[in-house]
Design a protein around this motif. Sequence first.
Motif, PDB file in Angstrom:
ATOM      1  N   VAL A  36       0.857  -1.194   0.000  1.00 29.37           N
ATOM      2  CA  VAL A  36       0.000   0.000   0.000  1.00 29.37           C
ATOM      3  C   VAL A  36       0.893   1.244   0.000  1.00 29.37           C
ATOM      4  CG1 VAL A  36      -1.712   1.323   1.323  1.00 29.37           C
ATOM      5  CG2 VAL A  36      -1.885  -1.171   1.213  1.00 29.37           C
ATOM      6  N   GLY A  37       0.615   2.167  -0.896  1.00 28.55           N
ATOM      7  CA  GLY A  37       1.366   3.433  -0.930  1.00 28.55           C
ATOM      8  C   GLY A  37       2.630   3.385  -1.769  1.00 28.55           C
ATOM      9  N   GLU A  38       2.865   2.234  -2.427  1.00 27.34           N
ATOM     10  CA  GLU A  38       4.097   2.118  -3.215  1.00 27.34           C
ATOM     11  C   GLU A  38       3.779   1.920  -4.687  1.00 27.34           C
ATOM     12  OE1 GLU A  38       7.467  -0.217  -1.433  1.00 27.34           O
ATOM     13  OE2 GLU A  38       7.333  -1.259  -3.363  1.00 27.34           O
ATOM     14  N   ALA A  39       4.216   2.860  -5.510  1.00 25.62           N
ATOM     15  CA  ALA A  39       4.035   2.718  -6.956  1.00 25.62           C
ATOM     16  C   ALA A  39       5.032   1.690  -7.472  1.00 25.62           C
ATOM     17  CB  ALA A  39       4.279   4.061  -7.637  1.00 25.62           C
ATOM     18  N   THR A  40       4.690   1.063  -8.595  1.00 28.13           N
ATOM     19  CA  THR A  40       5.632   0.106  -9.170  1.00 28.13           C
ATOM     20  C   THR A  40       5.933   0.503 -10.608  1.00 28.13           C
ATOM     21  OG1 THR A  40       3.701  -1.302  -9.535  1.00 28.13           O
ATOM     22  CG2 THR A  40       5.142  -1.900  -7.728  1.00 28.13           C
ATOM     23  N   ILE A  41       7.162   0.210 -11.009  1.00 30.56           N
ATOM     24  CA  ILE A  41       7.611   0.603 -12.347  1.00 30.56           C
ATOM     25  C   ILE A  41       7.364  -0.572 -13.299  1.00 30.56           C
ATOM     26  CG2 ILE A  41       9.562   1.528 -13.696  1.00 30.56           C
ATOM     27  CD1 ILE A  41       8.673   3.196 -11.144  1.00 30.56           C
ATOM     28  N   LEU A  42       6.504  -0.352 -14.278  1.00 30.03           N
ATOM     29  CA  LEU A  42       6.224  -1.409 -15.250  1.00 30.03           C
ATOM     30  C   LEU A  42       7.259  -1.380 -16.376  1.00 30.03           C
ATOM     31  CD1 LEU A  42       2.319  -1.131 -15.499  1.00 30.03           C
ATOM     32  CD2 LEU A  42       3.649  -2.788 -14.179  1.00 30.03           C
ATOM     33  N   LYS A  43       7.757  -0.183 -16.651  1.00 30.37           N
ATOM     34  CA  LYS A  43       8.804  -0.038 -17.677  1.00 30.37           C
ATOM     35  C   LYS A  43       9.589   1.220 -17.341  1.00 30.37           C
ATOM     36  CE  LYS A  43       9.502   1.004 -22.561  1.00 30.37           C
ATOM     37  NZ  LYS A  43      10.308   2.178 -22.199  1.00 30.37           N
TER      38      LYS A  43
END
Lengths: 236, 316
Positions: free
Chosen positions: B183-190
């Motif tokens: 929760v609260g953490e963005a993730t890098i898809l590219k």
Amino acid sequence: MSLLYNSDIHLGSSLSVIEILAVVILKFKRDEPYEDKDWLILSKGHAAPALYAILAEKGVISIDELWKIQDISSILQGHPEVFIPGVDMSTGSLGQGLSFGVGIAKGIKMSQGDGRVYVIMGDGEQDEGQVWEAATHAVSMELNNLISIIDVNGYQLDGTTEEIKPKHYLPKVWEDIGWNVLYCDGHDISSISYAISSSINSRKPTIIFAKTVRGKGLPSIENTKKQRVISNDAEE
Amino acid sequence: MQKSKAFSSMRETFGRKISELGDEYKNLLVVTADVGESTKAIYFKEKFPNRYFNVGISEQHLIDFAAGLATTGKLPVVTGFAMFLMRAWEQIRNTICRMNLNVKIVATHSGYSDNNDGSSHQSLEDIALMRVLPRMKIIVPADSLEVKRSLPVILNEPGPIYYRIGRDYSPPITQGILNHFKVGEATILKDGSDITIIGAGIVLWDAIKSAKRLEQMNISAAVINMSTIKPIDEKAIESYARKTGRVITVEEHNVLGGLGSAVSEVIVKKYPVPMKMIGANDFGRSARSQRELLDYYKINDKSIINASLELLRLRY
């Protein structure tokens, strides 16, 4: 006394419900053990001053604090908040207390608890559609640990309950839905006590119509729409 | 894509996963307002009939009933159509959020996903309405795999949560890329260095497609999955604003008050860069598929590519 004419409190509604709150909180409501405790929901949250007065009488909040109601330095908000000692639900928006009480009553039953849930509503509050969403659901789940009391003071904000939207049919509607319907004199301690005691062995959820007088005890506002005592009446 | 069998829908995944979690969380209850079949909460009912409640068609009561259950130590998961749960916005505000209750609201059929039913059933305003509520957290999983990963996490996250999923269309966005959710953490898809595309939910499919196309044009675009819209990952936004100097947001929601607004609030405070926001500007309409609606309202890869090219032409 300055509170009576300086503050923006719902004095009339507080004075109609105060004996009901006194009987429920000081006589019936069990606070221990926690898993079997009783709950009190003042769904007509605008009567908060009466709730605070009874909680002070019980010793849960200080009497000195009562005079600070609505002050920015006081814990006592215009409407009940759960951060105030002794308050079980944050209210103020009408029509929500019964649904919340249905949830608590079901939660208690699921845990095989012994607690009862008291929900105090206004007669004007019966206009809210959500009351009826909750009323029918309580019956379908056979919540006989739920006791609701309607403070029938005959007034709502803009006039009498009959002129705004007729309410005389209400007891029949509650009965037809499947509630155990009882009546009492909302200013008579023994009458209120008797009604509550009678509800305890009911197999259905109970609703008690408590006939009251708005502004009871203050002749200048008694049975009127008036909320405040003007300074000339301060002797009252 | 709409009826693809390879990847089940988010609501289907929700229904299966919540039933599975019912074994572990004995206090978990599922509550709905006569849409158990539609939200797939019905799977939980089949397994735990005594822990499932249909309160009837009464959304306002639904919310306060769940609030009462939470007060007695239960863990209620409320399910309903995103649009119709908004009918109980005031109950969510005045009871759940004011009392900071542990109620999880799983809103299905969000965005245009109820494509057939039209604008009355489509929810393009819910994120804005939930964002302004103190204490409310907002999760928008990208795909069914992220539903599987995030559901157990949100059950352990205290306080109110608004969890937004769609009906059927769920392209595989995070497969092979992500294996965790916080929760609260963005993730890098590219990763990328020229421009950043930030999205939430199924629109990330178009974000990835557009980033690949931009790559062929020698433009390096980063794609960020902002699956927690509140509290938003300010660090990720700031660091990618610094790194790429241009930000595009894409969402299946009105551009006012949603992801684009949330990102722009961070950008103006932390590191102002040019931005473009892609999303809805009006009510929706009926169509044979959700995909058709996304294209009709220009919430797609073409719009992202055009916005990227426009931003790259900007000098600042």
